[in-house]
Design a protein around this motif. Structure first.
Motif, PDB file in Angstrom:
ATOM      1  N   ILE A   9       0.863  -0.723  -0.286  1.00 22.16           N
ATOM      2  CA  ILE A   9      -0.217   0.293  -0.234  1.00 22.16           C
ATOM      3  C   ILE A   9       1.138   0.795  -0.136  1.00 22.16           C
ATOM      4  O   ILE A   9       1.397   1.290   0.802  1.00 22.16           O
ATOM      5  CB  ILE A   9      -0.986   0.137   0.689  1.00 22.16           C
ATOM      6  CG1 ILE A   9      -2.191  -1.202   1.449  1.00 22.16           C
ATOM      7  CG2 ILE A   9      -2.029   1.263   1.688  1.00 22.16           C
ATOM      8  CD1 ILE A   9      -2.731  -1.796   2.553  1.00 22.16           C
ATOM      9  N   ALA A  41       5.193  12.706  -0.319  1.00 20.13           N
ATOM     10  CA  ALA A  41       6.409  12.752   0.406  1.00 20.13           C
ATOM     11  C   ALA A  41       8.226  13.164  -0.938  1.00 20.13           C
ATOM     12  O   ALA A  41       8.962  13.962  -1.151  1.00 20.13           O
ATOM     13  CB  ALA A  41       6.717  12.794   1.805  1.00 20.13           C
ATOM     14  N   THR A  42       7.601  12.311  -1.605  1.00 19.31           N
ATOM     15  CA  THR A  42       8.982  11.322  -2.564  1.00 19.31           C
ATOM     16  C   THR A  42       8.845  12.649  -3.675  1.00 19.31           C
ATOM     17  O   THR A  42      10.018  13.052  -4.248  1.00 19.31           O
ATOM     18  CB  THR A  42       9.162  10.058  -2.408  1.00 19.31           C
ATOM     19  OG1 THR A  42       8.086   9.233  -1.724  1.00 19.31           O
ATOM     20  CG2 THR A  42       9.457   9.799  -4.337  1.00 19.31           C
ATOM     21  N   SER A  45      10.880  15.960  -2.515  1.00 18.20           N
ATOM     22  CA  SER A  45      11.490  15.682  -1.900  1.00 18.20           C
ATOM     23  C   SER A  45      12.578  16.136  -2.591  1.00 18.20           C
ATOM     24  O   SER A  45      12.737  16.821  -3.454  1.00 18.20           O
ATOM     25  CB  SER A  45      12.317  14.351  -1.938  1.00 18.20           C
ATOM     26  OG  SER A  45      13.230  13.788  -1.156  1.00 18.20           O
ATOM     27  N   ALA A 197       2.279   3.890   3.823  1.00 19.44           N
ATOM     28  CA  ALA A 197       1.540   5.075   3.487  1.00 19.44           C
ATOM     29  C   ALA A 197       2.219   5.932   3.969  1.00 19.44           C
ATOM     30  O   ALA A 197       1.609   6.963   4.224  1.00 19.44           O
ATOM     31  CB  ALA A 197       0.146   4.119   3.547  1.00 19.44           C
ATOM     32  N   LEU A 200       0.508   8.670   5.907  1.00 21.73           N
ATOM     33  CA  LEU A 200      -1.056   8.411   6.090  1.00 21.73           C
ATOM     34  C   LEU A 200      -0.731   6.810   6.561  1.00 21.73           C
ATOM     35  O   LEU A 200      -1.734   5.814   6.634  1.00 21.73           O
ATOM     36  CB  LEU A 200      -2.331   8.269   5.064  1.00 21.73           C
ATOM     37  CG  LEU A 200      -1.938   9.708   4.889  1.00 21.73           C
ATOM     38  CD1 LEU A 200      -2.871   9.921   2.944  1.00 21.73           C
ATOM     39  CD2 LEU A 200      -2.750  10.446   5.299  1.00 21.73           C
ATOM     40  N   ALA A 219       4.991  19.693   5.998  1.00 19.76           N
ATOM     41  CA  ALA A 219       6.123  20.381   5.013  1.00 19.76           C
ATOM     42  C   ALA A 219       5.402  20.983   4.023  1.00 19.76           C
ATOM     43  O   ALA A 219       4.696  20.711   2.940  1.00 19.76           O
ATOM     44  CB  ALA A 219       7.139  19.319   4.875  1.00 19.76           C
ATOM     45  N   LEU A 221       7.806  23.864   1.290  1.00 19.65           N
ATOM     46  CA  LEU A 221       7.982  24.326   0.217  1.00 19.65           C
ATOM     47  C   LEU A 221       7.582  24.704  -1.291  1.00 19.65           C
ATOM     48  O   LEU A 221       6.427  24.379  -1.630  1.00 19.65           O
ATOM     49  CB  LEU A 221       8.460  22.990  -0.391  1.00 19.65           C
ATOM     50  CG  LEU A 221       8.110  22.026  -0.626  1.00 19.65           C
ATOM     51  CD1 LEU A 221       8.300  20.913  -2.375  1.00 19.65           C
ATOM     52  CD2 LEU A 221       7.629  20.123   0.049  1.00 19.65           C
ATOM     53  N   GLN A 286      12.773  24.516   3.658  1.00 14.44           N
ATOM     54  CA  GLN A 286      11.055  23.923   3.683  1.00 14.44           C
ATOM     55  C   GLN A 286      10.531  24.428   5.269  1.00 14.44           C
ATOM     56  O   GLN A 286      11.376  24.432   6.763  1.00 14.44           O
ATOM     57  CB  GLN A 286      11.594  22.271   3.888  1.00 14.44           C
ATOM     58  CG  GLN A 286      11.589  22.067   5.284  1.00 14.44           C
ATOM     59  CD  GLN A 286      11.769  20.456   4.806  1.00 14.44           C
ATOM     60  OE1 GLN A 286      13.120  19.813   3.831  1.00 14.44           O
ATOM     61  NE2 GLN A 286      11.069  19.648   5.398  1.00 14.44           N
ATOM     62  N   THR A 376      15.016   8.260   4.187  1.00 16.72           N
ATOM     63  CA  THR A 376      14.511   7.748   4.002  1.00 16.72           C
ATOM     64  C   THR A 376      15.025   6.949   2.355  1.00 16.72           C
ATOM     65  O   THR A 376      15.224   6.023   1.975  1.00 16.72           O
ATOM     66  CB  THR A 376      13.127   8.269   4.076  1.00 16.72           C
ATOM     67  OG1 THR A 376      12.777   9.020   5.145  1.00 16.72           O
ATOM     68  CG2 THR A 376      12.019   6.782   2.991  1.00 16.72           C
ATOM     69  N   LEU A 377      16.458   7.663   1.640  1.00 12.96           N
ATOM     70  CA  LEU A 377      16.405   7.925   0.258  1.00 12.96           C
ATOM     71  C   LEU A 377      17.493   7.100   0.412  1.00 12.96           C
ATOM     72  O   LEU A 377      18.159   5.985  -0.603  1.00 12.96           O
ATOM     73  CB  LEU A 377      16.608   8.592  -0.364  1.00 12.96           C
ATOM     74  CG  LEU A 377      15.421  10.338  -0.018  1.00 12.96           C
ATOM     75  CD1 LEU A 377      15.432  11.359  -1.281  1.00 12.96           C
ATOM     76  CD2 LEU A 377      13.560   9.682  -1.126  1.00 12.96           C
TER      77      LEU A 377
HETATM   78  C1  LIG Z   1      11.158  19.427   0.637  1.00  8.38           C
HETATM   79  C2  LIG Z   1      11.711  17.906   1.589  1.00  8.38           C
HETATM   80  C3  LIG Z   1      13.155  17.405   1.588  1.00  8.38           C
HETATM   81  C4  LIG Z   1      14.193  16.413   1.740  1.00  8.38           C
HETATM   82  N1  LIG Z   1      14.896  16.080   1.269  1.00  8.38           N
HETATM   83  C5  LIG Z   1      15.155  14.258   1.664  1.00  8.38           C
HETATM   84  C6  LIG Z   1      16.075  14.291   1.653  1.00  8.38           C
HETATM   85  O1  LIG Z   1      17.673  14.644   0.722  1.00  8.38           O
HETATM   86  N2  LIG Z   1      16.635  13.065   2.199  1.00  8.38           N
HETATM   87  C7  LIG Z   1      16.193  11.936   2.329  1.00  8.38           C
HETATM   88  O2  LIG Z   1      16.180  10.687   2.840  1.00  8.38           O
HETATM   89  N3  LIG Z   1      15.087  12.474   2.802  1.00  8.38           N
HETATM   90  C8  LIG Z   1      13.982  13.551   2.530  1.00  8.38           C
HETATM   91  N4  LIG Z   1      13.051  14.208   2.377  1.00  8.38           N
HETATM   92  C9  LIG Z   1      12.100  13.121   2.651  1.00  8.38           C
HETATM   93  C10 LIG Z   1      11.407  12.103   2.099  1.00  8.38           C
HETATM   94  O3  LIG Z   1      11.802  12.702   1.367  1.00  8.38           O
HETATM   95  C11 LIG Z   1      10.697  11.204   2.311  1.00  8.38           C
HETATM   96  O4  LIG Z   1      11.119  10.179   3.611  1.00  8.38           O
HETATM   97  C12 LIG Z   1      10.128  10.006   1.356  1.00  8.38           C
HETATM   98  O5  LIG Z   1       9.663  10.072   0.137  1.00  8.38           O
HETATM   99  C13 LIG Z   1       8.884   8.891   2.158  1.00  8.38           C
HETATM  100  O6  LIG Z   1       8.507   8.018   1.524  1.00  8.38           O
HETATM  101  P1  LIG Z   1       7.152   6.791   1.740  1.00  8.38           P
HETATM  102  O7  LIG Z   1       7.143   6.320   0.301  1.00  8.38           O
HETATM  103  O8  LIG Z   1       7.188   6.641   3.109  1.00  8.38           O
HETATM  104  O9  LIG Z   1       5.950   8.429   1.571  1.00  8.38           O
HETATM  105  P2  LIG Z   1       5.105   8.764   0.461  1.00  8.38           P
HETATM  106  O10 LIG Z   1       6.756   9.622  -0.566  1.00  8.38           O
HETATM  107  O11 LIG Z   1       4.704   9.476   1.059  1.00  8.38           O
HETATM  108  O12 LIG Z   1       4.667   8.063  -0.170  1.00  8.38           O
HETATM  109  C14 LIG Z   1       3.351   7.007   0.558  1.00  8.38           C
HETATM  110  C15 LIG Z   1       2.561   6.960  -0.701  1.00  8.38           C
HETATM  111  O13 LIG Z   1       0.750   6.393   0.478  1.00  8.38           O
HETATM  112  C16 LIG Z   1      -0.235   6.388  -0.568  1.00  8.38           C
HETATM  113  N5  LIG Z   1      -1.582   6.187   0.219  1.00  8.38           N
HETATM  114  C17 LIG Z   1      -0.758   6.702   1.670  1.00  8.38           C
HETATM  115  N6  LIG Z   1      -2.406   5.827   1.705  1.00  8.38           N
HETATM  116  C18 LIG Z   1      -2.532   5.475   1.031  1.00  8.38           C
HETATM  117  C19 LIG Z   1      -4.090   4.460   1.246  1.00  8.38           C
HETATM  118  N7  LIG Z   1      -4.669   3.921   1.960  1.00  8.38           N
HETATM  119  N8  LIG Z   1      -4.616   3.866  -0.014  1.00  8.38           N
HETATM  120  C20 LIG Z   1      -3.058   3.982  -1.012  1.00  8.38           C
HETATM  121  N9  LIG Z   1      -2.500   4.946  -1.409  1.00  8.38           N
HETATM  122  C21 LIG Z   1      -2.008   5.377  -0.266  1.00  8.38           C
HETATM  123  C22 LIG Z   1       0.083   8.237  -1.165  1.00  8.38           C
HETATM  124  O14 LIG Z   1      -0.262   8.401  -1.641  1.00  8.38           O
HETATM  125  C23 LIG Z   1       1.846   8.351  -1.076  1.00  8.38           C
HETATM  126  O15 LIG Z   1       1.833   8.091  -2.748  1.00  8.38           O
HETATM  127  C24 LIG Z   1      12.036  15.225   2.197  1.00  8.38           C
HETATM  128  C25 LIG Z   1      11.521  15.665   2.623  1.00  8.38           C
HETATM  129  C26 LIG Z   1      10.422  16.918   2.110  1.00  8.38           C
HETATM  130  C27 LIG Z   1       8.666  17.137   1.940  1.00  8.38           C
END
Ligand SMILES: Cc1cc2nc3c(=O)[nH]c(=O)nc-3n(C[C@H](O)[C@H](O)[C@H](O)COP(=O)(O)OP(=O)(O)OC[C@H]3O[C@@H](n4cnc5c(N)ncnc54)[C@H](O)[C@@H]3O)c2cc1C
Length: 416
Positions: A9, A41-42, A45, A197, A200, A219, A221, A286, A376-377
Motif C-alpha cells: 500500500i 513526500a517523495t 523531496s 503509506a 497516512l 512540510a 516547500l 522548508q 529514507t532515500l
Molecule cells: C522538502 C523535503 C525534502 C526532503 N529531503 C530529503 C532528503 O534530502 N533525503 C531524504 O532521505 N529524505 C528527504 N525527505 C524525506 C523523504 O522524501 C521522505 O521520507 C520519503 O519520500 C517518504 O517516502 P514514503 O514512501 O514513506 O512516503 P510518501 O512518498 O509520502 O508515499 C506514501 C504513498 O502512500 C500513498 N497512500 C497513502 N495512503 C494510502 C491508501 N490508503 N491507499 C493507497 N495509497 C495510499 C500516498 O498517496 C503516497 O503516494 C524530504 C522531504 C521533503 C518534504
C-alpha cells in the motif's frame, strides 16, 4: 481465496522499492496507490543521500549499502535515477560559533570539513557571505526521488507486478489472518499486506484498531520550473530545527493528540535549504509543522512568503524565482530508524499490554509495516532488499532487530 502473495500500500519511494524487491523474489505483487499523479513526500523531496550520517554500526552499514546500491540503481532498473555525487553545504548562522557546530558532527561516519566564509563562497557562489559564519562540507549523494520511484515501478511492472490507482479504505481479515484490502471499488485478496503509506500509515492502522509510533510533519516547500541560475551544491542548515520538532512528537503533552487528531499547529520550524535538479528546476524549503490531523489544510500563500523571505538571507538570488508552494506529509518515527516488520504478536506499548488485533479480537497475521524512515532515500532501498530476503527465510540481523523494535498499542480511536 488469494490472488496475490503481497499487497503493497503506497507508491512513494518506500512502497515502490519494496514492491520491486518482492517481485524479484517471484512473488505476485499488487502495488496500490491512491493518487495517479504523485502528491507525496517523495515527489517534493530534495533527493539527498546522507550516507555519511551513520552514528551506529547499523546505520553506518546501511549508509554504505545505500550509496553502493544507488551507484548501480539506474543500470539495474534500466532508467535514469539522476544519481550523482555532490557536495552538501551545511550553513552555519552568523551568530553561531563554527567550531562548536562542527564538533556536534563528530559522531558521524564521515565528519565534515569546516570552511570559512571565503572558502564557502568559492565552493557555492550563491551563498550570502553576510549571513554565515562558515559552512560544513560533506560528500553527499543525490537522486531525483520521484524519477527513482518511477524507475522502480517500471522495473516492477516488467517483472509482472501490477499497479492500480485506488485508495485502500479497509484492511480485511478472516478470523486471525489478514486477507487483503478493500478499496472503494474492489476487494483484493493476498497472503500478506505491507503498509508503506508514508504520513497516512498511522491513520490507516487506526482504522484496524492499532496505534504505531509513526508520526508525521506537514512540510511546505516551493518547486520551481527550470531556471538559468546555477546552484552547485545541496544547501541545508548545519543546525536543523526539524530534529527538535520530531523529538517533540512523542512527548507526554503531545502524544494524546495523535490519537485524537487536531488541526491546530502544535509547533512549526523553518530550515532554509535548496537543491537544483539536473533539468535546472529547484526545490526550496522548508517549513515543517506538527499538526496531528493528516487532512489539515495548511495556508500556502503565507508559507510561500515566509520561505522566500528566509531563503533570501542565505541564497538571495533564489528568493524571487517563479515557483509554486506545495504541502505534503513526511513520516518519521523516533523509536527506531524505521518501522519495519511483522505486526503479529508485538508486545504493546504503554500500560495496556496486549497483542495487536483488528478492533480488539485475536492477533492478526499477514500484516507488515515499512514506514517512518530516517534518511529514507538512503536507507529504504537497501532495507527493501533485505526485507524481501528476510521474508523468503534468509537470516538478517538488521531486519530481526527492526522487527523486534516494532511495537504497537491498541488505538484509542479505532475505526474512523
Ligand atoms: C522538502 C523535503 C525534502 C526532503 N529531503 C530529503 C532528503 O534530502 N533525503 C531524504 O532521505 N529524505 C528527504 N525527505 C524525506 C523523504 O522524501 C521522505 O521520507 C520519503 O519520500 C517518504 O517516502 P514514503 O514512501 O514513506 O512516503 P510518501 O512518498 O509520502 O508515499 C506514501 C504513498 O502512500 C500513498 N497512500 C497513502 N495512503 C494510502 C491508501 N490508503 N491507499 C493507497 N495509497 C495510499 C500516498 O498517496 C503516497 O503516494 C524530504 C522531504 C521533503 C518534504
Amino acid at each position: 481465496m488469494t490472488d496475490y502473495d503481497w499487497i503493497v500500500i503506497g507508491a512513494g519511494i518506500t512502497g515502490s522499492a519494496l514492491a520491486y524487491e518482492l517481485s524479484k523474489k517471484s512473488f505476485q505483487v499488487l502495488l496500490l496507490e491512491k493518487d495517479p499523479i504523485p502528491d507525496n513526500a517523495t515527489c517534493y523531496s530534495y533527493g539527498g543521500l546522507a550516507y555519511w550520517s551513520g552514528t551506529t554500526e547499523l546505520t553506518r552499514q546501511l549508509g554504505r549499502e545505500g550509496i553502493e546500491l544507488h551507484r548501480n540503481l539506474s543500470e539495474e532498473l534500466e532508467a535514469d535515477t539522476e544519481f550523482r555525487e555532490l557536495d552538501l553545504v551545511l550553513t552555519i548562522e552568523a551568530k553561531d560559533d563554527p567550531q562548536t557546530v562542527a564538533k556536534s558532527y563528530s559522531q558521524f561516519a564521515i565528519t565534515p570539513e569546516l570552511l570559512d566564509v571565503k572558502a564557502a563562497c568559492e565552493l557555492e557562489p550563491l551563498l550570502n557571505p553576510k549571513a554565515i559564519a562558515g559552512v560544513l562540507k560533506l560528500p553527499h549523494g543525490h537522486i531525483h526521488s520521484q524519477k527513482t520511484a518511477k524507475a522502480y515501478q517500471q522495473a516492477f511492472r516488467r517483472r509482472g507486478g501490477e499497479i492500480k490507482y485506488e485508495q485502500v479504505i479497509e484492511l480485511i481479515r478472516q478470523e486471525n489472518r489478514s486477507e487483503g484490502v478493500k478499496t472503494a471499488k474492489n476487494t483484493y485478496y493476498a497472503t500478506n499486506t505491507v503498509v508503506c503509506a508514508g504520513g497516512l500509515t498511522r491513520s490507516l492502522l487506526h482504522q484496524v484498531g492499532l496505534s504505531v509510533p509513526n508520526y508525521f510533519t506537514h512540510a511546505q516547500l516551493i518547486k520551481t520550473p527550470p531556471v538559468d541560475i546555477k546552484l552547485r551544491t545541496l544547501v541545508m542548515p548545519a543546525v536543523q530545527q526539524r530534529f527538535a520538532l520530531e523529538a517533540m512528537a512523542s512527548n507526554s503533552e503531545i502524544q494524546p493528540l495523535w490519537d485524537k487528531p487536531n488541526s491546530t499547529s502544535v509547533a512549526s520550524i523553518f530550515d532554509a535549504g535548496a537543491i537544483q535538479f539536473l533539468d535546472g528546476s529547484f526545490c526550496i524549503g522548508q517549513i515543517s509543522a506538527l499538526v496531528t490531523d493528516p487532512k489539515a489544510k495548511l495556508e500556502t500563500s503565507t508559507a510561500e512568503v515566509l520561505i522566500r523571505n528566509r531563503i533570501a538571507r542565505i541564497l538571495p538570488s533564489l528568493s524571487k524565482i517563479p515557483g509554486t508552494c506545495h504541502h505534503c506529509l513526511v513520516a518519521f518515527t523516533n523509536k527506531s530508524i524505521a518501522l519495519v516488520g511483522n505486526l503479529k504478536n508485538k508486545s504493546a506499548e504503554g500500560k495496556n499490554r496486549q497483542a495487536p488485533s483488528f478492533n480488539g479480537g485475536e492477533p492478526v497475521t499477514g500484516i507488515y509495516l515499512f514506514s517512518g524512515f530516517t534518511s529514507t532515500l538512503v536507507f529504504a532501498p537497501p532495507l527493501a532488499r533485505r526485507f524481501a530476503n528476510w521474508v523468503v527465510g534468509e537470516e538478517d540481523e538488521i531486519l530481526e532487530l527492526l522487527n523486534n523494535q516494532l511495537t504497537t498499542k491498541p488505538s484509542l480511536i479505532g475505526n474512523s
